[in-house]
Design an enzyme around this catalytic site. Structure first.
Site, PDB file in Angstrom:
ATOM      1  N   TYR A   1       0.827  -1.201   0.000  1.00 15.68           N
ATOM      2  CA  TYR A   1       0.000   0.000   0.000  1.00 15.68           C
ATOM      3  C   TYR A   1       0.865   1.256   0.000  1.00 15.68           C
ATOM      4  O   TYR A   1       2.080   1.198   0.235  1.00 15.68           O
ATOM      5  CB  TYR A   1      -0.966   0.017   1.184  1.00 15.68           C
ATOM      6  CG  TYR A   1      -0.353   0.358   2.530  1.00 15.68           C
ATOM      7  CD1 TYR A   1       0.453  -0.541   3.207  1.00 15.68           C
ATOM      8  CD2 TYR A   1      -0.567   1.611   3.119  1.00 15.68           C
ATOM      9  CE1 TYR A   1       1.017  -0.223   4.439  1.00 15.68           C
ATOM     10  CE2 TYR A   1      -0.010   1.935   4.351  1.00 15.68           C
ATOM     11  CZ  TYR A   1       0.779   1.025   5.004  1.00 15.68           C
ATOM     12  OH  TYR A   1       1.339   1.336   6.216  1.00 15.68           O
TER      13      TYR A   1
ATOM     14  N   ARG B   1       8.338   4.196  -4.341  1.00 12.54           N
ATOM     15  CA  ARG B   1       8.355   3.290  -3.188  1.00 12.54           C
ATOM     16  C   ARG B   1       7.366   2.136  -3.406  1.00 12.54           C
ATOM     17  O   ARG B   1       7.646   0.996  -3.031  1.00 12.54           O
ATOM     18  CB  ARG B   1       8.051   4.060  -1.899  1.00 12.54           C
ATOM     19  CG  ARG B   1       8.222   3.202  -0.643  1.00 12.54           C
ATOM     20  CD  ARG B   1       8.121   4.011   0.636  1.00 12.54           C
ATOM     21  NE  ARG B   1       6.795   4.590   0.791  1.00 12.54           N
ATOM     22  CZ  ARG B   1       6.451   5.398   1.795  1.00 12.54           C
ATOM     23  NH1 ARG B   1       7.345   5.733   2.720  1.00 12.54           N
ATOM     24  NH2 ARG B   1       5.228   5.886   1.874  1.00 12.54           N
TER      25      ARG B   1
ATOM     26  N   LYS C   1       6.581  -1.561   2.229  1.00 12.84           N
ATOM     27  CA  LYS C   1       5.323  -1.009   2.769  1.00 12.84           C
ATOM     28  C   LYS C   1       4.192  -1.998   2.466  1.00 12.84           C
ATOM     29  O   LYS C   1       3.400  -1.800   1.532  1.00 12.84           O
ATOM     30  CB  LYS C   1       5.059   0.379   2.172  1.00 12.84           C
ATOM     31  CG  LYS C   1       4.079   1.192   2.995  1.00 12.84           C
ATOM     32  CD  LYS C   1       4.166   2.662   2.666  1.00 12.84           C
ATOM     33  CE  LYS C   1       3.083   3.501   3.322  1.00 12.84           C
ATOM     34  NZ  LYS C   1       3.142   3.549   4.772  1.00 12.84           N
TER      35      LYS C   1
ATOM     36  N   GLU D   1      11.930   2.838  14.465  1.00 14.80           N
ATOM     37  CA  GLU D   1      10.940   3.808  13.993  1.00 14.80           C
ATOM     38  C   GLU D   1       9.718   3.710  14.887  1.00 14.80           C
ATOM     39  O   GLU D   1       9.768   3.059  15.931  1.00 14.80           O
ATOM     40  CB  GLU D   1      10.592   3.567  12.524  1.00 14.80           C
ATOM     41  CG  GLU D   1      10.028   2.195  12.242  1.00 14.80           C
ATOM     42  CD  GLU D   1       9.734   1.966  10.764  1.00 14.80           C
ATOM     43  OE1 GLU D   1       9.290   2.903  10.080  1.00 14.80           O
ATOM     44  OE2 GLU D   1       9.929   0.833  10.296  1.00 14.80           O
TER      45      GLU D   1
ATOM     46  N   LEU E   1      11.043   1.593   7.564  1.00 10.64           N
ATOM     47  CA  LEU E   1      10.423   2.048   6.315  1.00 10.64           C
ATOM     48  C   LEU E   1      11.078   3.363   5.881  1.00 10.64           C
ATOM     49  O   LEU E   1      11.189   4.286   6.693  1.00 10.64           O
ATOM     50  CB  LEU E   1       8.921   2.282   6.520  1.00 10.64           C
ATOM     51  CG  LEU E   1       8.209   2.596   5.204  1.00 10.64           C
ATOM     52  CD1 LEU E   1       7.904   1.325   4.443  1.00 10.64           C
ATOM     53  CD2 LEU E   1       6.968   3.406   5.418  1.00 10.64           C
TER      54      LEU E   1
HETATM   55  N1  PDD Z   1       2.554   5.210   7.639  1.00 12.35           N
HETATM   56  N2  PDD Z   1       7.224   4.026   9.211  1.00 12.35           N
HETATM   57  C1  PDD Z   1       6.078   3.300   9.198  1.00 12.35           C
HETATM   58  C2  PDD Z   1       6.082   1.947   9.819  1.00 12.35           C
HETATM   59  C3  PDD Z   1       4.919   3.847   8.607  1.00 12.35           C
HETATM   60  O1  PDD Z   1       3.791   3.113   8.580  1.00 12.35           O
HETATM   61  C4  PDD Z   1       4.964   5.155   8.057  1.00 12.35           C
HETATM   62  C5  PDD Z   1       3.782   5.806   7.406  1.00 12.35           C
HETATM   63  C6  PDD Z   1       6.179   5.867   8.095  1.00 12.35           C
HETATM   64  C7  PDD Z   1       6.324   7.243   7.512  1.00 12.35           C
HETATM   65  O2  PDD Z   1       6.348   7.209   6.108  1.00 12.35           O
HETATM   66  P1  PDD Z   1       5.865   8.458   5.239  1.00 12.35           P
HETATM   67  O3  PDD Z   1       6.626   9.646   5.696  1.00 12.35           O
HETATM   68  O4  PDD Z   1       6.191   8.059   3.850  1.00 12.35           O
HETATM   69  O5  PDD Z   1       4.361   8.628   5.463  1.00 12.35           O
HETATM   70  C8  PDD Z   1       7.290   5.251   8.678  1.00 12.35           C
HETATM   71  C9  PDD Z   1       1.369   5.637   6.912  1.00 12.35           C
HETATM   72  C10 PDD Z   1       1.052   7.073   7.058  1.00 12.35           C
HETATM   73  C11 PDD Z   1       0.237   4.685   7.257  1.00 12.35           C
HETATM   74  O6  PDD Z   1       0.519   3.524   7.497  1.00 12.35           O
HETATM   75  O7  PDD Z   1      -0.924   5.097   7.239  1.00 12.35           O
END
Ligand code: PDD
Length: 291
Positions: free
Chosen positions: A37, A56, A153, A185, A209
């Site tokens: 996703y 990504r 992801k 994280e 991630l």
């Molecule tokens: N999540 N790490 C994890 C485990 C995440 O699920 C996310 C983002 C991030 C930050 O990534 P980004 O800056 O690309 O949004 C880091 C999204 C928002 C979600 O699962 O809804």
């Protein structure tokens, strides 16, 4: 009440009302969590860093050996149509691809004739209220119990879900994942630490991630001469930090001011995080809301 998911949604080449968008219960996303996703923020009806999100997505699909059902230009057309038909100026676009539905349940991949399932929808962008941002949020640390490819992801998020739920049950906004003594994280965010004026960021490994927001923070830090170290952060450094922030597409940059019940630094959002938040707003507003 305004619905959270805009109509129409996108499913396998069609735009249709959510109520008419159906998939097989044999879909491998449902049976196995076998899918990927993306979540893309939209400001003033413009998708933020769309190319990076689509890159990504492609990297994650390659990582799980699933062919991308749409070319980048086709994904862009889907995203643009969803944005144009939704009510809201600021949105979040969710994209999901699964390995589709075979006529049986079998762990190994289905035959090539089974098409992947591609699904996408627009929602209103949920932003952090100013009063929450001004105070910062509380977080807990938990053991990182995820698999060893956290750089992908993927939709199988059980360990993240359990960690976030534990945080919520303890009245906190996020769970910080610690593996072998090192901060990786958050359950759904990247984490930055400030100590003695130096910004510390965990490196991109298979255990984190690679966040799109994380990359922007690094770019902004470099462009403004902010001292920066990209390296593993020990749990003890996390606990003695002056500032801790979480970053994500929806949270942007949000200070964590309480960790496991103890204040982080002064217990208030710190100056470097505040500056970075302002730079992030300027950057976002310059490229998204004007030009
Ligand atoms: N999540 N790490 C994890 C485990 C995440 O699920 C996310 C983002 C991030 C930050 O990534 P980004 O800056 O690309 O949004 C880091 C999204 C928002 C979600 O699962 O809804």
């Amino acid at each position: 009440m305004t619905p959270f998911v805009a109509d129409p949604v996108y499913l396998n080449g069609q735009f249709l009302p959510l109520a008419e968008a159906g998939i097989s219960p044999l879909d491998r996303g449902f049976l196995y969590g076998d899918g990927v996703y993306e979540l893309i923020p939209v400001y003033s009806r413009r998708a933020f860093r769309l190319d990076e999100h689509l890159k990504r997505l492609q990297a994650t699909l390659a990582g799980i050996k699933l062919a991308n059902p749409l070319a980048p230009a086709e994904w862009k057309a889907v995203v643009e149509k969803l944005i144009a038909t939704a009510h809201w100026e600021d949105q979040s676009i969710y994209l999901q691809v699964t390995r589709g539905a075979d006529n049986k349940r079998d762990h190994a991949f289905p035959p090539a004739t089974v098409a992947p399932t591609a699904f996408a929808f627009a929602s209103p962008l949920v932003v952090t209220p100013a009063e929450v941002r001004a105070k910062g949020v509380a977080a807990i640390t938990v053991a990182d119990q995820r698999w060893a490819r956290c750089d992908l992801k993927v939709i199988s998020l059980l360990a993240n879900i359990l960690a976030r739920q534990q945080a919520v049950e303890e009245g906190c906004a996020e769970a910080l994942l610690v593996r072998d003594g090192y901060l990786k994280e958050g359950a759904a965010s990247n984490i930055f630490v400030v100590k003695d004026g130096i910004l510390l960021a965990p490196p991109k490994t298979h255990l984190m991630l690679p966040g799109i927001t994380y990359d922007i923070v690094l770019e902004l830090a470099e462009s403004c001469g902010q001292p920066l170290e990209i390296r593993e952060i020990h749990e003890n450094e996390l606990r003695s930090a002056d500032e801790v922030w979480m970053t994500s597409s929806t949270k942007e940059i949000l200070a964590i001011t309480t960790l496991d019940g103890a204040p982080v630094g002064t217990g208030k959002p710190g100056p470097i995080g505040e500056q970075m938040w302002q730079r992030y707003q300027d950057f976002k507003n310059t490229i998204m809301r004007k030009g």
